[in-house]
Design a protein around this motif. Structure first.
Motif, PDB file in Angstrom:
ATOM      1  N   GLY A  75       0.826  -1.203   0.000  1.00 43.47           N
ATOM      2  CA  GLY A  75       0.000   0.000   0.000  1.00 43.47           C
ATOM      3  C   GLY A  75       0.860   1.253   0.000  1.00 43.47           C
ATOM      4  O   GLY A  75       2.050   1.228   0.332  1.00 43.47           O
ATOM      5  N   ALA A  76       0.270   2.363  -0.388  1.00 43.08           N
ATOM      6  CA  ALA A  76       0.980   3.639  -0.415  1.00 43.08           C
ATOM      7  C   ALA A  76      -0.025   4.765  -0.261  1.00 43.08           C
ATOM      8  O   ALA A  76      -1.227   4.560  -0.411  1.00 43.08           O
ATOM      9  CB  ALA A  76       1.751   3.804  -1.723  1.00 43.08           C
ATOM     10  N   VAL A  77       0.479   5.939   0.042  1.00 44.99           N
ATOM     11  CA  VAL A  77      -0.348   7.131   0.142  1.00 44.99           C
ATOM     12  C   VAL A  77       0.129   8.106  -0.924  1.00 44.99           C
ATOM     13  O   VAL A  77       1.333   8.361  -1.041  1.00 44.99           O
ATOM     14  CB  VAL A  77      -0.227   7.790   1.540  1.00 44.99           C
ATOM     15  N   TYR A  78      -0.802   8.630  -1.744  1.00 44.22           N
ATOM     16  CA  TYR A  78      -0.476   9.646  -2.743  1.00 44.22           C
ATOM     17  C   TYR A  78      -1.066  10.970  -2.271  1.00 44.22           C
ATOM     18  O   TYR A  78      -2.225  11.029  -1.877  1.00 44.22           O
ATOM     19  CB  TYR A  78      -1.050   9.304  -4.121  1.00 44.22           C
ATOM     20  N   VAL A  79      -0.249  12.036  -2.345  1.00 45.77           N
ATOM     21  CA  VAL A  79      -0.687  13.360  -1.920  1.00 45.77           C
ATOM     22  C   VAL A  79      -0.387  14.349  -3.040  1.00 45.77           C
ATOM     23  O   VAL A  79       0.748  14.431  -3.524  1.00 45.77           O
ATOM     24  CB  VAL A  79       0.064  13.809  -0.638  1.00 45.77           C
ATOM     25  N   SER A  80      -1.415  15.093  -3.458  1.00 39.90           N
ATOM     26  CA  SER A  80      -1.184  16.127  -4.470  1.00 39.90           C
ATOM     27  C   SER A  80      -0.695  17.387  -3.769  1.00 39.90           C
ATOM     28  O   SER A  80      -1.247  17.805  -2.755  1.00 39.90           O
ATOM     29  CB  SER A  80      -2.456  16.403  -5.270  1.00 39.90           C
ATOM     30  N   VAL A  81       0.381  17.944  -4.304  1.00 44.02           N
ATOM     31  CA  VAL A  81       0.961  19.173  -3.767  1.00 44.02           C
ATOM     32  C   VAL A  81       1.260  20.119  -4.917  1.00 44.02           C
ATOM     33  O   VAL A  81       1.585  19.693  -6.019  1.00 44.02           O
ATOM     34  CB  VAL A  81       2.242  18.919  -2.939  1.00 44.02           C
ATOM     35  N   ARG A  82       1.137  21.398  -4.646  1.00 43.81           N
ATOM     36  CA  ARG A  82       1.320  22.404  -5.687  1.00 43.81           C
ATOM     37  C   ARG A  82       2.789  22.583  -6.063  1.00 43.81           C
ATOM     38  O   ARG A  82       3.134  22.639  -7.227  1.00 43.81           O
ATOM     39  CB  ARG A  82       0.723  23.732  -5.223  1.00 43.81           C
ATOM     40  N   PHE A  83       3.666  22.666  -5.073  1.00 44.46           N
ATOM     41  CA  PHE A  83       5.079  22.939  -5.328  1.00 44.46           C
ATOM     42  C   PHE A  83       5.896  21.700  -4.976  1.00 44.46           C
ATOM     43  O   PHE A  83       6.548  21.645  -3.938  1.00 44.46           O
ATOM     44  CB  PHE A  83       5.533  24.166  -4.532  1.00 44.46           C
ATOM     45  N   VAL A  84       5.869  20.713  -5.850  1.00 38.75           N
ATOM     46  CA  VAL A  84       6.458  19.416  -5.552  1.00 38.75           C
ATOM     47  C   VAL A  84       7.982  19.479  -5.428  1.00 38.75           C
ATOM     48  O   VAL A  84       8.565  18.740  -4.633  1.00 38.75           O
ATOM     49  CB  VAL A  84       5.998  18.356  -6.581  1.00 38.75           C
ATOM     50  N   ASP A  85       8.647  20.343  -6.160  1.00 40.06           N
ATOM     51  CA  ASP A  85      10.106  20.431  -6.059  1.00 40.06           C
ATOM     52  C   ASP A  85      10.535  20.865  -4.656  1.00 40.06           C
ATOM     53  O   ASP A  85      11.425  20.265  -4.041  1.00 40.06           O
ATOM     54  CB  ASP A  85      10.686  21.388  -7.098  1.00 40.06           C
ATOM     55  N   GLY A  86       9.903  21.899  -4.134  1.00 43.96           N
ATOM     56  CA  GLY A  86      10.206  22.364  -2.791  1.00 43.96           C
ATOM     57  C   GLY A  86       9.825  21.330  -1.751  1.00 43.96           C
ATOM     58  O   GLY A  86      10.523  21.153  -0.749  1.00 43.96           O
ATOM     59  N   HIS A  87       8.718  20.622  -1.987  1.00 41.76           N
ATOM     60  CA  HIS A  87       8.285  19.578  -1.067  1.00 41.76           C
ATOM     61  C   HIS A  87       9.323  18.458  -1.040  1.00 41.76           C
ATOM     62  O   HIS A  87       9.683  17.948   0.028  1.00 41.76           O
ATOM     63  CB  HIS A  87       6.918  19.041  -1.479  1.00 41.76           C
ATOM     64  N   HIS A  88       9.825  18.081  -2.198  1.00 40.40           N
ATOM     65  CA  HIS A  88      10.870  17.061  -2.306  1.00 40.40           C
ATOM     66  C   HIS A  88      12.097  17.462  -1.489  1.00 40.40           C
ATOM     67  O   HIS A  88      12.631  16.675  -0.711  1.00 40.40           O
ATOM     68  CB  HIS A  88      11.230  16.872  -3.780  1.00 40.40           C
ATOM     69  N   ASP A  89      12.529  18.705  -1.662  1.00 41.37           N
ATOM     70  CA  ASP A  89      13.712  19.183  -0.938  1.00 41.37           C
ATOM     71  C   ASP A  89      13.491  19.152   0.574  1.00 41.37           C
ATOM     72  O   ASP A  89      14.392  18.797   1.338  1.00 41.37           O
ATOM     73  CB  ASP A  89      14.078  20.596  -1.393  1.00 41.37           C
ATOM     74  N   MET A  90      12.283  19.502   1.024  1.00 39.94           N
ATOM     75  CA  MET A  90      11.957  19.481   2.445  1.00 39.94           C
ATOM     76  C   MET A  90      12.005  18.045   2.974  1.00 39.94           C
ATOM     77  O   MET A  90      12.546  17.785   4.063  1.00 39.94           O
ATOM     78  CB  MET A  90      10.566  20.087   2.662  1.00 39.94           C
ATOM     79  N   ALA A  91      11.460  17.104   2.218  1.00 41.61           N
ATOM     80  CA  ALA A  91      11.454  15.702   2.635  1.00 41.61           C
ATOM     81  C   ALA A  91      12.872  15.151   2.717  1.00 41.61           C
ATOM     82  O   ALA A  91      13.224  14.455   3.679  1.00 41.61           O
ATOM     83  CB  ALA A  91      10.608  14.870   1.669  1.00 41.61           C
ATOM     84  N   VAL A  92      13.695  15.455   1.732  1.00 46.50           N
ATOM     85  CA  VAL A  92      15.085  14.996   1.737  1.00 46.50           C
ATOM     86  C   VAL A  92      15.829  15.564   2.944  1.00 46.50           C
ATOM     87  O   VAL A  92      16.551  14.852   3.650  1.00 46.50           O
ATOM     88  CB  VAL A  92      15.796  15.375   0.419  1.00 46.50           C
ATOM     89  N   ALA A  93      15.644  16.854   3.202  1.00 48.63           N
ATOM     90  CA  ALA A  93      16.320  17.494   4.339  1.00 48.63           C
ATOM     91  C   ALA A  93      15.923  16.859   5.670  1.00 48.63           C
ATOM     92  O   ALA A  93      16.713  16.832   6.614  1.00 48.63           O
ATOM     93  CB  ALA A  93      16.018  18.991   4.352  1.00 48.63           C
ATOM     94  N   ALA A  94      14.704  16.333   5.741  1.00 48.62           N
ATOM     95  CA  ALA A  94      14.233  15.701   6.978  1.00 48.62           C
ATOM     96  C   ALA A  94      14.644  14.232   7.072  1.00 48.62           C
ATOM     97  O   ALA A  94      14.390  13.587   8.080  1.00 48.62           O
ATOM     98  CB  ALA A  94      12.718  15.819   7.074  1.00 48.62           C
ATOM     99  N   GLY A  95      15.251  13.706   6.018  1.00 47.10           N
ATOM    100  CA  GLY A  95      15.736  12.332   6.058  1.00 47.10           C
ATOM    101  C   GLY A  95      14.872  11.301   5.372  1.00 47.10           C
ATOM    102  O   GLY A  95      15.077  10.101   5.555  1.00 47.10           O
TER     103      GLY A  95
END
Length: 139
Positions: A75-95
């Motif tokens: 299973g997985a969760v999909y979330v629509s986000v407007r600014f996916v590039d910035g969201h990606h960077d935030m997720a990476v920074a958090a580990g």
């Protein structure tokens, strides 16, 4: 017939307090409700992202005894986000562990996938199944 409904994914974590901290820092969720037991353990929590909400908690002894635990399921969760590039960077920074790199999809979405602190698979992208022409609406 149900004409209006809401779906709230419910996730169980071995360490719900650590999961909440990660989901807030890494994915941008906000704590909406937090219910603790007498021993201070997180019994139930609700986290918001925009107008959406997930619920989470720990594993009760009854759930563990029944074998119903997180085990790397499909299973997985999909979330629509407007600014996916910035969201990606935030997720990476958090580990977050990236499992599918940020990429432009042939159907017009820009997406990536990752795993959280306990291995749940999350995908984030600009495709919104309920949006106009599949686009994320303004927040």
């Amino acid at each position: 017939m149900v004409r209006t409904s809401h779906i709230f994914p419910v996730l169980r974590y071995r360490d719900p307090r650590a999961a909440i901290a990660f989901l807030v820092k890494g994915f941008g969720f906000e704590v909406f409700a937090l219910h603790e037991g007498a021993d201070g353990e997180v019994v139930h929590a609700e986290l918001r992202l925009g107008q959406n909400l997930i619920m989470l908690g720990g594993f009760s002894p009854e759930l563990v005894a029944s074998g119903r635990t997180a085990s790397g399921g499909t299973g997985a969760v999909y979330v629509s986000v407007r600014f996916v590039d910035g969201h990606h960077d935030m997720a990476v920074a958090a580990g977050a562990k990236i499992t599918r790199p940020l990429e432009d999809m042939e159907y017009g979405s820009r997406e990536y996938s990752c795993r959280d602190t306990e291995g749940y698979e999350w995908s984030f992208g600009t495709y919104d199944p309920l949006g106009v022409d599949g686009k994320v609406a303004d927040a």
